[in-house]
Enzyme design. Structure first.
Site, mmCIF file in Angstrom:
data_model
loop_
_atom_site.group_PDB
_atom_site.id
_atom_site.type_symbol
_atom_site.label_atom_id
_atom_site.label_comp_id
_atom_site.label_asym_id
_atom_site.label_seq_id
_atom_site.Cartn_x
_atom_site.Cartn_y
_atom_site.Cartn_z
ATOM 1 N N ASP A 33 0.840 -1.202 0.000
ATOM 2 C CA ASP A 33 0.000 0.000 0.000
ATOM 3 C C ASP A 33 0.869 1.243 0.000
ATOM 4 O OD1 ASP A 33 -2.841 1.252 0.700
ATOM 5 O OD2 ASP A 33 -1.365 2.222 1.998
ATOM 6 N N TYR A 48 3.196 9.801 -0.596
ATOM 7 C CA TYR A 48 4.323 9.242 0.156
ATOM 8 C C TYR A 48 5.661 9.461 -0.541
ATOM 9 C CZ TYR A 48 0.537 6.492 2.386
ATOM 10 O OH TYR A 48 -0.612 6.077 3.009
ATOM 11 N N LYS A 105 -2.774 5.894 -4.327
ATOM 12 C CA LYS A 105 -3.855 6.829 -4.015
ATOM 13 C C LYS A 105 -3.682 8.167 -4.728
ATOM 14 C CE LYS A 105 -3.648 4.849 0.636
ATOM 15 N NZ LYS A 105 -2.217 4.468 0.605
ATOM 16 N N HIS A 144 -7.486 9.544 -1.766
ATOM 17 C CA HIS A 144 -6.833 9.518 -0.456
ATOM 18 C C HIS A 144 -7.707 10.101 0.654
ATOM 19 C CE1 HIS A 144 -2.446 9.291 1.154
ATOM 20 N NE2 HIS A 144 -3.305 8.908 2.078
ATOM 21 N N LEU A 185 -1.649 0.194 14.662
ATOM 22 C CA LEU A 185 -0.921 0.364 15.927
ATOM 23 C C LEU A 185 -1.074 1.783 16.471
ATOM 24 C CD1 LEU A 185 2.356 -1.548 14.958
ATOM 25 C CD2 LEU A 185 0.283 -2.439 16.036
ATOM 26 N N SER A 210 6.085 -0.734 8.563
ATOM 27 C CA SER A 210 7.376 -0.818 9.235
ATOM 28 C C SER A 210 8.486 -0.818 8.206
ATOM 29 C CB SER A 210 7.495 -2.080 10.103
ATOM 30 O OG SER A 210 8.746 -2.061 10.780
#
Length: 282
Positions: free
Chosen positions: A54, A59, A84, A118, A200, A241
């Site tokens: 993803d 980004y 996106k 987005h 998380l 991560s």
């Protein structure tokens, strides 16, 4: 790796169109901006068995995602790629087409598997034309499926007035501290699947005594407990991560059985938004 069938539901016939098999677990690559960081993370994830990546134009790492896919040696059709349309780029039908093509060029791919808006376009009057642009990207074969991200229930409801097909996915922040049962139900109600980002809570809650207690009882880490809760809630789950050991550890979350912890997880709910929240915008 578990997969789920996603589809864009026709607003006129309720037929499920453009069906695609999507892995239910993957790697998010948000905030991987250092040279080589995203590429090495994706390569490691693919070696570990991940098949869903993803990314987003926002980004700044679509190029490294594409490089990793090509270098992995894994057939393109076996990897599910999500990217996106940036909210600042969601202005018109024509710009939507241009930005989709730009993402494909960045990725170095002939098609993407899922293209998401987005966040709801800031200009309410542009929302229909932007979605119609998304529908054209789909009919052109540039993407196998189209969906949204950060849409609230009222945004999804409004789409019924202008969409030919509804989104296949709504990607929203979900975690044990932000469980969003009503929004999850609204997403499923239009025939879309829920995709959970920030499972998380961006790490903000991993020292929370409640999740720590659950993790001890399960014999896993707090992060693994939170990730598995999202997965068991039925969401396509994409923990982020850039650390190889964490990428592997996150995948291992799927091995744990959360039976008997339902009440403890329910008690963690506190409507905690760890990042932005366009779902509440007009």
């Amino acid at each position: 790796m578990d997969r789920v069938t996603i589809a864009n539901t026709s607003t006129s016939t309720s037929e499920r169109l453009h069906q695609a098999e999507m892995p239910r677990f993957g790697l998010g690559v948000y905030l991987m901006g250092e040279p080589g960081e995203c590429k090495s993370s994706v390569l490691h994830a693919l070696k570990q068995g991940y098949r869903l990546i993803d990314t987003a134009m926002a980004y700044g790492n679509e190029d490294e995602v594409g490089q990793a896919i090509r270098e992995s040696g894994i057939p393109r059709e076996d990897i599910f790629v999500v990217t996106k349309l940036r909210q600042p780029h969601a202005n018109s039908h024509e710009e939507t087409l241009q930005r989709c093509q730009q993402s494909l060029e960045n990725l170095g791919l002939d098609y993407m598997d899922l293209y998401l808006i987005h966040a709801p376009p800031k200009d309410l009057n542009a929302r229909a034309s932007v979605w119609q642009g998304m529908e054209e990207c789909l009919s052109n074969g540039w993407t196998r499926s189209i969906g949204v991200s950060n849409y609230g229930a009222h945004h999804l409801d409004a789409m019924l007035s202008y969409a030919t097909v509804m989104p296949s996915v709504n990607q929203i922040e979900i975690n044990p501290w932000l469980q969003r049962p009503a929004l999850r139900a609204a997403t499923e109600g239009i025939g879309a699947k829920v995709m959970a980002y920030s499972p998380l809570a961006r790490g903000h809650k991993l020292t929370d005594p409640g999740i720590s207690k659950i993790a001890v009882s399960l014999g896993c880490t707090p992060a693994q407990a939170a990730i598995k809760w999202c997965f068991d809630a039925g969401a396509i789950t994409i923990p982020k991560s850039n650390k190889p050991n964490r990428i592997s550890e996150n995948l291992d979350s799927l091995k744990f059985d959360l039976s008997g912890t339902e009440e403890e997880f329910a008690a963690l709910e506190e409507s905690y938004v760890s990042g932005w929240d366009p779902t509440s915008e007009p």
